[in-house]
Write an enzyme that holds these catalytic residues in place. Sequence first.
Site: not given
Length: 394
Positions: A23-24, A26, A29, A31, A48, A140
């Site tokens: 999914l994404g 960063g 690591g 997700v 995650k 955030d």
Amino acid sequence: MGLLTRQPESYVKKKQYTFNRTLGEGSFGLVRSATWNAADPPIGVAVKVISKKILKGHDEIVQGEMDVLKGLDQPHVVKFLDWFESKDKYYLVFEEATGGELFDRILARGRFTEVDACRTIRAVLSAIDYLHRHNIVHRDVKPENILYRSQNEDANVVLVDFGIARHLTDENEILTNVCGSFGYAAPEILAKKGHGKPVDMWSLGVITYTMLCGYTPFRSDDPAKLAAETQRGKVEFHDRYWKNISPDAKDFVKRCLTVDPSQRITAEEGLKHAWLDESSATAGASHDLSVGLKENYRKRWRTAINMVRASTRMAALGKSGGAAAQPKKSQFDSDTEDEDAGYHTGDDGDDDEATAVAVAKQQDAANGETHHGGLAGLVEKVGHVKLGGHDDAK
């Protein structure tokens, strides 16, 4: 919770999950979408996956996120369901929110009025108020961290990503590390004056302002100038986009975007604000806010985001001596061949950016410091973040 010579006991849980697409990705690591087969019936979840190699022994970062999330139960806060670890990675399991990011969903929806905005902000604020009542600061809050739970028209929004959230020891604890995402971080964070719960209300003010007119309150394309604009806190309501917005909405924005955190509206006070009574927003009920978002958000704000990302890449590359050009699959890929056969990264997401920031974080970790969130790579202009956050209170 450091690196082990054999798989930890909790690793047996991995067999309960069928991993799907990424999914994404960063700096710590990625997700991944997964199916939790042990649930009855099986449910979709977001996992995650955090590399221990990049944590460089600072496992308290992961423990801190779990400590914040455990026991939280609120309709607009993402649910933390489970966790386990392997020799090389941590896996944190959350409910999956599949309805898309806040502003992307608004743009796809089409017509979006002040009444709709009021309902959305009230939902996010209820999550912030819940966290603050439990002495938790998210730190955030931004559109990318506000997701719709599903594609249904009446789906709830949920606040996600508690990676830099802090559970305060008491009401008076002051945090001193620089954190958050550029454009949403409060003035006191950028000025390194110490911060607490009020930073979440500032971020909500930026989101509300942008939602109502389509552009952000502080708009410089230069990161240093944007930080200076934020610390000045001069908010303007340009007639072209604000003439149909109610006075109560403008007042709510101003109360959130008050530079002095001691004078800024609290989450509890915000829920009682006149604007969050739907009847007060009827004056702008027929005005379509998505027009401003379509005209401004996609063009100018996305350009600003790309500018900050480019600055992040350059700073990260500078720290690594240019060594961030190629990702190292071993950082995020399988722990061992038999453990994660077929596991890979890069299905989606921005690999070069993630790798550049990861390298910068590795370099900083070696020096006893790191950077969190969208401020990574901009510390030359803004400041440093202490790793783990345990020494940032005074």
